[in-house]
Design a protein around this motif. Structure first.
Motif, PDB file in Angstrom:
ATOM      1  N   ARG A  38     -60.167 -84.741  -7.248  1.00 32.02           N
ATOM      2  CA  ARG A  38     -61.143 -83.959  -8.204  1.00 32.02           C
ATOM      3  C   ARG A  38     -61.735 -84.999  -8.914  1.00 32.02           C
ATOM      4  NH1 ARG A  38     -56.596 -80.149 -11.456  1.00 32.02           N
ATOM      5  NH2 ARG A  38     -55.957 -82.068 -12.529  1.00 32.02           N
ATOM      6  N   VAL A  48     -55.245 -85.505  -6.286  1.00 29.10           N
ATOM      7  CA  VAL A  48     -54.708 -84.240  -6.712  1.00 29.10           C
ATOM      8  C   VAL A  48     -53.455 -83.998  -5.798  1.00 29.10           C
ATOM      9  CG1 VAL A  48     -54.658 -81.641  -6.881  1.00 29.10           C
ATOM     10  CG2 VAL A  48     -56.962 -83.228  -7.605  1.00 29.10           C
ATOM     11  N   SER A  62     -49.878 -83.480 -12.823  1.00 26.25           N
ATOM     12  CA  SER A  62     -50.468 -82.365 -13.465  1.00 26.25           C
ATOM     13  C   SER A  62     -50.508 -80.939 -12.873  1.00 26.25           C
ATOM     14  CB  SER A  62     -51.960 -82.978 -13.871  1.00 26.25           C
ATOM     15  OG  SER A  62     -52.588 -83.284 -12.779  1.00 26.25           O
ATOM     16  N   VAL A  63     -50.300 -80.973 -11.408  1.00 27.08           N
ATOM     17  CA  VAL A  63     -50.409 -79.827 -10.725  1.00 27.08           C
ATOM     18  C   VAL A  63     -49.211 -79.534  -9.947  1.00 27.08           C
ATOM     19  CG1 VAL A  63     -52.932 -80.531 -10.153  1.00 27.08           C
ATOM     20  CG2 VAL A  63     -51.084 -81.025  -8.479  1.00 27.08           C
ATOM     21  N   ARG A  66     -47.802 -75.897  -9.397  1.00 31.39           N
ATOM     22  CA  ARG A  66     -48.836 -74.943  -9.610  1.00 31.39           C
ATOM     23  C   ARG A  66     -49.582 -75.002  -8.201  1.00 31.39           C
ATOM     24  NH1 ARG A  66     -52.758 -75.526 -13.176  1.00 31.39           N
ATOM     25  NH2 ARG A  66     -52.527 -77.897 -13.220  1.00 31.39           N
ATOM     26  N   PHE A  67     -49.851 -76.100  -7.467  1.00 29.52           N
ATOM     27  CA  PHE A  67     -50.707 -76.356  -6.340  1.00 29.52           C
ATOM     28  C   PHE A  67     -49.744 -76.477  -5.159  1.00 29.52           C
ATOM     29  CE2 PHE A  67     -54.892 -78.215  -8.644  1.00 29.52           C
ATOM     30  CZ  PHE A  67     -54.845 -76.973  -9.361  1.00 29.52           C
ATOM     31  N   MET A  82     -54.276 -73.021  -5.320  1.00 27.00           N
ATOM     32  CA  MET A  82     -54.079 -73.185  -6.503  1.00 27.00           C
ATOM     33  C   MET A  82     -53.756 -71.802  -7.480  1.00 27.00           C
ATOM     34  SD  MET A  82     -57.447 -75.785  -7.076  1.00 27.00           S
ATOM     35  CE  MET A  82     -58.714 -74.411  -6.694  1.00 27.00           C
ATOM     36  N   LEU A  85     -54.187 -71.680 -12.556  1.00 27.23           N
ATOM     37  CA  LEU A  85     -55.396 -72.458 -12.873  1.00 27.23           C
ATOM     38  C   LEU A  85     -55.378 -72.541 -14.491  1.00 27.23           C
ATOM     39  CD1 LEU A  85     -57.512 -71.556  -9.948  1.00 27.23           C
ATOM     40  CD2 LEU A  85     -56.864 -73.871 -10.702  1.00 27.23           C
ATOM     41  N   LYS A  86     -55.783 -73.757 -14.855  1.00 25.80           N
ATOM     42  CA  LYS A  86     -55.808 -73.883 -16.267  1.00 25.80           C
ATOM     43  C   LYS A  86     -57.448 -74.527 -16.585  1.00 25.80           C
ATOM     44  CE  LYS A  86     -50.907 -75.677 -16.932  1.00 25.80           C
ATOM     45  NZ  LYS A  86     -50.286 -76.657 -17.269  1.00 25.80           N
ATOM     46  N   GLU A  88     -58.311 -77.218 -17.756  1.00 31.69           N
ATOM     47  CA  GLU A  88     -58.531 -78.669 -17.444  1.00 31.69           C
ATOM     48  C   GLU A  88     -58.298 -78.840 -15.988  1.00 31.69           C
ATOM     49  OE1 GLU A  88     -56.164 -76.979 -19.693  1.00 31.69           O
ATOM     50  OE2 GLU A  88     -54.136 -77.937 -19.531  1.00 31.69           O
ATOM     51  N   ASP A  89     -58.200 -78.041 -15.140  1.00 36.47           N
ATOM     52  CA  ASP A  89     -58.221 -77.940 -13.704  1.00 36.47           C
ATOM     53  C   ASP A  89     -59.930 -77.820 -13.220  1.00 36.47           C
ATOM     54  OD1 ASP A  89     -55.415 -76.017 -13.514  1.00 36.47           O
ATOM     55  OD2 ASP A  89     -55.403 -78.061 -13.060  1.00 36.47           O
ATOM     56  N   TYR A  93     -63.835 -80.471  -6.629  1.00 32.77           N
ATOM     57  CA  TYR A  93     -62.777 -80.965  -5.654  1.00 32.77           C
ATOM     58  C   TYR A  93     -63.557 -81.527  -4.422  1.00 32.77           C
ATOM     59  CZ  TYR A  93     -59.231 -79.049  -8.899  1.00 32.77           C
ATOM     60  OH  TYR A  93     -58.759 -78.725 -10.093  1.00 32.77           O
TER      61      TYR A  93
END
Length: 118
Positions: A38, A48, A62-63, A66-67, A82, A85-86, A88-89, A93
């Motif tokens: 990304r 990522v 960072s993921v 969550r991912f 995903m 999600l935040k 900052e994501d 991609y």
């Protein structure tokens, strides 16, 4: 040659979910590892998640949690689920593939925009 086409991006609220898809075509028999990268505005492209031909996975810190990356070899498609999600994501991609087990990626898609905002 391998062609990669991403889909599934969009606008989602913080805490929401999206699933990205990457459809591969062409010389798909040559594909070894695949990955999602990304790039956010003003930032460098970052890895990522990645998945090997055998199914081993890698996630950026960072993921993690969550991912989830997966691939369906029968459908020649890779996915990125995903969750949580935040903002900052938010980024474009990109799907990537390589013919080697290690090293740089040979083939890239054009990208799909993911925007996380309320």
């Amino acid at each position: 040659q391998v062609q990669l086409v991403e889909s599934g991006g969009g606008l989602v609220q913080p805490g929401g979910s999206l699933r990205l898809s990457c459809a591969a075509s062409g010389s798909i028999f040559s594909i070894n590892a695949m990955a999602w990268y990304r790039q956010a505005p003003g930032k460098q492209r970052e890895l990522v998640a990645a998945i090997s031909s055998g199914g081993s996975t890698y996630y950026a810190d960072s993921v993690k949690g969550r991912f989830t990356i997966s691939r369906d070899n029968a459908e020649n498609t890779m996915y990125l689920q995903m969750n949580g999600l935040k903002p900052e994501d938010t980024a474009v991609y990109y799907c990537a593939a390589r013919t080697k087990a290690f090293g740089s990626y040979d083939y890239w898609g054009r990208g799909t925009q993911v925007t996380v905002s309320s």
